[in-house]
Design a protein around this motif. Structure first.
Motif, PDB file in Angstrom:
ATOM      1  N   LEU A 251     -40.532  45.998  76.373  1.00 55.87           N
ATOM      2  CA  LEU A 251     -39.764  44.756  76.488  1.00 55.87           C
ATOM      3  C   LEU A 251     -38.443  45.034  77.215  1.00 55.87           C
ATOM      4  N   ARG A 294     -36.436  35.847  59.704  1.00 52.68           N
ATOM      5  CA  ARG A 294     -36.963  34.480  59.871  1.00 52.68           C
ATOM      6  C   ARG A 294     -36.372  33.513  58.877  1.00 52.68           C
ATOM      7  N   MET A 315     -39.135  51.889  72.509  1.00 51.02           N
ATOM      8  CA  MET A 315     -39.961  50.703  72.206  1.00 51.02           C
ATOM      9  C   MET A 315     -40.653  50.893  70.857  1.00 51.02           C
ATOM     10  N   MET A 318     -38.059  50.715  68.047  1.00 53.80           N
ATOM     11  CA  MET A 318     -37.601  49.351  67.814  1.00 53.80           C
ATOM     12  C   MET A 318     -38.675  48.532  67.091  1.00 53.80           C
ATOM     13  N   ILE A 322     -38.186  46.784  63.459  1.00 53.68           N
ATOM     14  CA  ILE A 322     -38.293  45.332  63.253  1.00 53.68           C
ATOM     15  C   ILE A 322     -39.307  45.043  62.140  1.00 53.68           C
ATOM     16  N   ARG A 326     -38.336  43.462  58.398  1.00 54.39           N
ATOM     17  CA  ARG A 326     -38.908  42.216  57.886  1.00 54.39           C
ATOM     18  C   ARG A 326     -39.637  42.438  56.575  1.00 54.39           C
ATOM     19  N   ASP A 347     -33.374  35.793  73.653  1.00 52.90           N
ATOM     20  CA  ASP A 347     -34.536  34.952  73.410  1.00 52.90           C
ATOM     21  C   ASP A 347     -34.142  33.509  73.127  1.00 52.90           C
ATOM     22  N   MET A 348     -32.876  33.304  72.820  1.00 50.48           N
ATOM     23  CA  MET A 348     -32.381  31.942  72.612  1.00 50.48           C
ATOM     24  C   MET A 348     -31.858  31.444  73.961  1.00 50.48           C
TER      25      MET A 348
ATOM     26  N   VAL B  23     -47.476  35.288  62.155  1.00 46.31           N
ATOM     27  CA  VAL B  23     -46.132  35.463  62.707  1.00 46.31           C
ATOM     28  C   VAL B  23     -45.165  34.459  62.078  1.00 46.31           C
ATOM     29  N   ALA B  24     -45.625  33.226  61.929  1.00 46.01           N
ATOM     30  CA  ALA B  24     -44.752  32.165  61.403  1.00 46.01           C
ATOM     31  C   ALA B  24     -45.418  31.504  60.203  1.00 46.01           C
ATOM     32  N   GLU B  26     -44.364  30.065  57.698  1.00 46.83           N
ATOM     33  CA  GLU B  26     -43.771  28.837  57.137  1.00 46.83           C
ATOM     34  C   GLU B  26     -44.070  27.610  57.989  1.00 46.83           C
ATOM     35  N   LEU B  42     -42.126  27.378  67.101  1.00 46.00           N
ATOM     36  CA  LEU B  42     -42.317  28.305  65.980  1.00 46.00           C
ATOM     37  C   LEU B  42     -41.271  29.413  65.950  1.00 46.00           C
ATOM     38  N   ASP B  43     -40.275  29.318  66.841  1.00 49.46           N
ATOM     39  CA  ASP B  43     -39.209  30.321  66.886  1.00 49.46           C
ATOM     40  C   ASP B  43     -39.794  31.726  67.067  1.00 49.46           C
ATOM     41  N   ILE B  44     -40.617  31.869  68.083  1.00 46.51           N
ATOM     42  CA  ILE B  44     -41.262  33.156  68.352  1.00 46.51           C
ATOM     43  C   ILE B  44     -40.480  33.881  69.445  1.00 46.51           C
ATOM     44  N   ASP B  45     -39.905  35.030  69.113  1.00 48.39           N
ATOM     45  CA  ASP B  45     -39.132  35.761  70.118  1.00 48.39           C
ATOM     46  C   ASP B  45     -40.065  36.627  70.966  1.00 48.39           C
ATOM     47  N   SER B  46     -39.484  37.339  71.932  1.00 56.14           N
ATOM     48  CA  SER B  46     -40.334  38.073  72.874  1.00 56.14           C
ATOM     49  C   SER B  46     -41.102  39.196  72.178  1.00 56.14           C
ATOM     50  N   PHE B  47     -40.512  39.754  71.123  1.00 55.43           N
ATOM     51  CA  PHE B  47     -41.211  40.803  70.373  1.00 55.43           C
ATOM     52  C   PHE B  47     -42.438  40.215  69.668  1.00 55.43           C
ATOM     53  N   ASP B  48     -42.249  39.078  68.996  1.00 52.78           N
ATOM     54  CA  ASP B  48     -43.381  38.434  68.322  1.00 52.78           C
ATOM     55  C   ASP B  48     -44.428  37.970  69.324  1.00 52.78           C
ATOM     56  N   ASN B  51     -46.591  40.703  70.355  1.00 51.27           N
ATOM     57  CA  ASN B  51     -47.533  41.033  69.277  1.00 51.27           C
ATOM     58  C   ASN B  51     -48.662  40.013  69.164  1.00 51.27           C
TER      59      ASN B  51
END
Lengths: 420, 87
Positions: A251, A294, A315, A318, A322, A326, A347-348, B23-24, B26, B42-48, B51
């Motif tokens: 990434l 989340r 990678m 990381m 992550i 979680r 990402d936002m 992943v999500a 909820e 679903l608020d999925i970032d690049s890492f998710d 995956n």
């Protein structure tokens, strides 16, 4: 012989609850071994030992909350001299902050009590009660000294936690006529599970609040920002990823982590701690990587020796971090070792981040979103993917000039992605 | 990846929804209207997201190159993309 104390897993931690012992008296231990897990506002954390030796005594029972710095085990060193020479980073960091020390004398949070008396609860029982949403203070323990066991919680739940206790005196026949149905119990369980999660949230918010309030109180922040042309690094990475199976893709944030680490090798003044009115630069570069949860909240575990890792290794590190963040399974060194923090809100839709430094660190690097923007080169205007990087620096430890040098070399490293 | 069985569109969709649910957890998938940006919703970032694609690859054998990410906005987009690649 030495005492192993409840470690401070961040400046915001005052006390921890011993969750589980992984060793028993007589066990041989090595530096880096996980010997126990501790429940904190950041989840259940695996605690590592920092010396070789043998466990002599365990001083604290699982389920007990003790202030940071409280001895929890006695360790007999294999070679006391060598053991003493090993730096013990966790208590050292705690000692450095009189503010934290003050916290030690604070009374720990009382356990659920019967008539004001402390009640012992086994960790399994506590976990189960949390999951089921059972109020521990409502349960009479049948274990030694009235300790509440798993069986007690299950029994209580079976009788129906939501039902008033009076029902215990109801005629048995009535109970038999109404066999235990799953459904009625489901409602309170679900609501209570949410309550447990809400309490965890609240604890985490308090922890973040304490650290950030202290940061804003003590650290004179200065901010710098610069825009980076990401055209070359992103094109390089895309070509690189095309050669790889999807599992091995890297990434873009990994390039940012590595470039930050390499820039810190060049400008070490931003990497380390402010302790006793002096900057203590760290030779090791452990990048605290901000990971949002989340359900809300934030944890910044360390990616150890980021400057020495390849992009593939970073990678993998990381991803692992992550996932474990979680799942609530981090190691103590990951929570305490970070020498700088990196936050990536790319990402936002966020263009730039002005971070708040995590004390006792002295800098925070923030990355925003890559956006197509007009970019002038050699008198010509083009459109490039542009990323804004910000630096929050501790003015006690460094000046704008140093910070500027750091951003400068960071940009240069990013323009040579094949050397990262 | 040779043991993969041919999947129809409905099976691809079911597989994708299951992966997204992991992943999500909820998220309310019934509330997701067609065409909505699934990463945003679903608020999925690049890492998710990576995956999700890895898990999808394991089940379908389809490798989605990064260059095509821009075409994968809604659940329908992803299902159609994978379906087209499988055939």
């Amino acid at each position: 012989m030495s005492e192993f104390v409840m470690p401070s897993l961040g400046t915001d931690m005052e006390a921890g609850t011993l969750y589980e012992w992984f060793v028993k008296p007589g066990d041989a231990v090595q530096r880096g071994d996980v010997i126990a897990s501790v429940e904190t506002a950041k989840g259940v954390i695996d605690i590592e030992i920092f010396e070789d030796g043998r466990i002599d005594q365990l001083l604290v029972e699982p389920g007990t909350e003790v202030p940071v710095g409280t001895p929890i085990a006695v360790v007999v060193g294999a070679e006391p001299v060598a053991a003493a020479a090993v730096p013990v980073p966790v208590p050292a960091a705690a000692e450095a902050h009189p503010m934290d020390q003050k916290a030690l004398v604070r009374p720990s949070k009382p356990e659920p009590a019967h008539n004001g008396k402390r009640v012992r609860v086994s960790p399994v029982a506590r976990k189960l009660a949390e999951e089921l949403g059972v109020d521990l203070s409502q349960i009479v323990g049948t274990g030694p000294n009235g300790a509440i066991s798993r069986a007690d919680v299950e029994e209580f739940q079976r009788r129906g936690a939501a039902a008033p206790r009076v029902e215990e005196t109801a005629p048995p026949s009535r109970v038999e006529q109404q066999p235990v149905v799953e459904k009625p119990a489901e409602q309170p369980t679900k609501a209570a599970a949410q309550k447990g999660s809400t309490e965890f949230q609240a604890a985490m918010r308090r922890a973040i609040a304490a650290a950030m309030a202290r940061s804003n109180r003590e650290i004179p922040h200065y901010y710098l920002e610069t825009r980076l042309d990401m055209g070359r690094p992103l094109a390089w990475l895309e070509a690189e990823n095309q050669k790889r199976p999807i599992r091995d893709r890297i990434l873009p944030v990994v390039l940012l982590i590595k470039a930050t680490a390499k820039a810190l090798v060049d400008v070490p003044d931003l990497n380390g701690y402010w302790v006793d009115d002096a900057l203590r630069p760290s030779e090791a570069i452990h990048i605290g990587f901000a990971i949002a949860l989340r359900q809300g909240g934030l944890v910044t575990p360390a990616i150890h020796h980021a400057d020495l890792k390849s992009l593939e290794e970073l990678m993998a590190a990381m991803s692992d971090l992550i996932m474990r963040t979680r799942a609530g399974r981090l190691r103590s060194s990951e929570l305490t070792d970070a020498t700088i923090t990196l936050t990536n809100l790319g990402d936002m839709g966020v263009e730039k981040v002005y971070g708040v430094i995590y004390p006792p660190q002295v800098a925070l690097v923030g990355f925003g979103k890559v956006m197509e923007q007009p970019w002038a080169v050699n008198g010509l205007l083009g459109v490039r993917p542009v990323l804004t990087v910000t630096l929050a620096g501790d003015h006690r430890a460094s000046d704008g000039r140093r910070g500027g040098q750091f951003l400068d070399v960071l940009a240069k490293h990013l323009q040579e992605p094949d050397k990262l | 990846m040779t043991t993969l069985q041919a999947m129809n569109e409905a099976q691809i969709r079911a597989a994708l929804l299951e992966i997204l649910e992991n992943v999500a957890p909820e998220a309310d998938f019934d509330e997701l209207s067609a065409g909505v940006d699934v990463r945003e919703a679903l608020d999925i970032d690049s890492f998710d997201f990576l995956n999700v694609l890895i898990a999808l690859n394991e089940q379908t054998g389809v490798e989605i190159p990064e260059a095509d990410y821009g075409r994968l906005i809604s659940i329908d987009d992803i299902v159609n993309y994978v379906w087209a690649k499988m055939n």
